[in-house]
Enzyme design. Structure first.
Site: not given
Ligand code: DGY
Length: 326
Positions: A156, A158, A178, A237-238, A267, A286-288
């Protein structure tokens, strides 16, 4: 009476002031503690708008009690914390914050890849613990990133931004998605692969796919076993896209060499989590999207969306487009 906006985390004064110009505003004020569920339910019951974060669960229970709620402005690009179908049923607009965080999150994801490959957190601890007593040819050697193969799962916005960074490191870019991404193929030379082929060929596998019914549990032990033994796995991502126990087993058994993780199944992770004692795991909280500029831009986007709903304009980043007829 002014609409009531409840903000579920401590946010900078500028954000509270901006919203207070038009609305009655209240915000959770504790920095280190999330708003407890009972309080969130209580506030949602009387709120016209909620400004939420990814750890706030916006489910049917909450939405059923939130009789006045018109909009949930979620401060994230992801919205897996929200029951979209229930929100549409209850006539609540759900908004997210895409675009403003793309480059910042890509920077962090690529930095995590570099840090894991070059053992940077381990090396930093080594220096700080006073263990650096000489220079040795094989001390803390890692693995090269440049000219290697990166396999991006989830091409996507990112994913594409990570691919651009990888191109700057002369990496060969493989991706699985996909849909084919013609622009990335043409501009960056990205090559589409089946999931299995990507796992087998890549030196670095990086997960940037959104969490949904198709991706939950997408990485199981057999998938780590298909990767090269020297491969490094990155997740920005997750957490639930990965079977976390399978990753722990894979790292312990040497199926893959290392992992860099910004996200986890639950988390924050507990103090006794196995990752905390694994030298070949770089773990981040989780500091993306966590740069000052981007976090402010995300909050401003939430304010834009809340204002749009109350001004009866279409919010710029509405997720459940079926909910509002403007
Ligand atoms: C998002 O934007 O989905 C991130 O994971 C949260 O910072």
């Amino acid at each position: 009476m002014k609409p009531f906006v409840y903000i579920t985390r401590k946010v900078p004064d500028a954000i509270v002031s901006r919203l207070s110009a038009s609305y009655q505003v209240e915000a959770w004020t504790e920095e280190d503690k999330a708003v407890p569920r009972e309080i969130l339910l209580e506030k949602a019951a009387v709120a016209d708008a909620l400004l939420t974060v990814i750890s706030d669960v916006i489910d049917n229970e909450l939405l059923s009690r939130a009789g006045r709620l018109k909009v949930v402005a979620n401060m994230a690009v992801g919205f897996d914390n929200i029951d979209l179908e229930a929100a549409s049923r209850h006539g609540v607009a759900i908004c997210n914050t895409p675009d403003v965080l793309t480059d910042t999150t890509a920077d962090l994801a690529f930095a995590l890849l570099l840090a894991t490959a070059r053992r940077m957190t381990e090396a930093s601890e080594f220096v700080k613990e006073g263990k650096w007593t000489s220079w040795a040819p094989m001390m803390l050697v890692g693995t090269d990133v440049h000219h290697k193969k990166i396999g991006i799962v989830g091409m996507g916005k990112i994913g594409t931004a990570v691919a651009k960074r990888a191109a700057g490191f002369d990496m060969e870019i493989l991706y699985h998605n996909r849909k084919r991404h013609e622009v990335a193929e043409e501009m960056l030379g990205a090559q589409y692969r089946s999931f299995d082929a990507l796992l087998q060929e890549s030196d670095f596998v990086i997960c940037l796919a959104p969490l949904n019914d198709d991706t939950r549990g997408m990485f199981q032990r057999k998938h780590f076993q298909k990767m090269k033994k020297e491969a490094i796995f990155i997740n920005a991502s997750r957490g639930p896209i990965i079977n976390e126990q399978a990753l722990i087993d894979a790292l312990e058994a040497g199926d893959i060499a290392a992992a860099g993780l910004d996200v986890f199944d639950k988390e924050p992770i507990g103090a006794d989590h196995p990752f905390l004692t694994m030298k070949n795991v770089v773990a981040l909280p989780h500091i993306g999207s966590a740069s000052r500029e981007t976090r402010l831009a995300m909050m401003e986007t939430c304010c834009d969306n809340i204002e749009a709903v109350f001004d009866q304009r279409p919010p710029k980043t509405l997720v459940n487009k079926d909910v509002l007829q403007f």
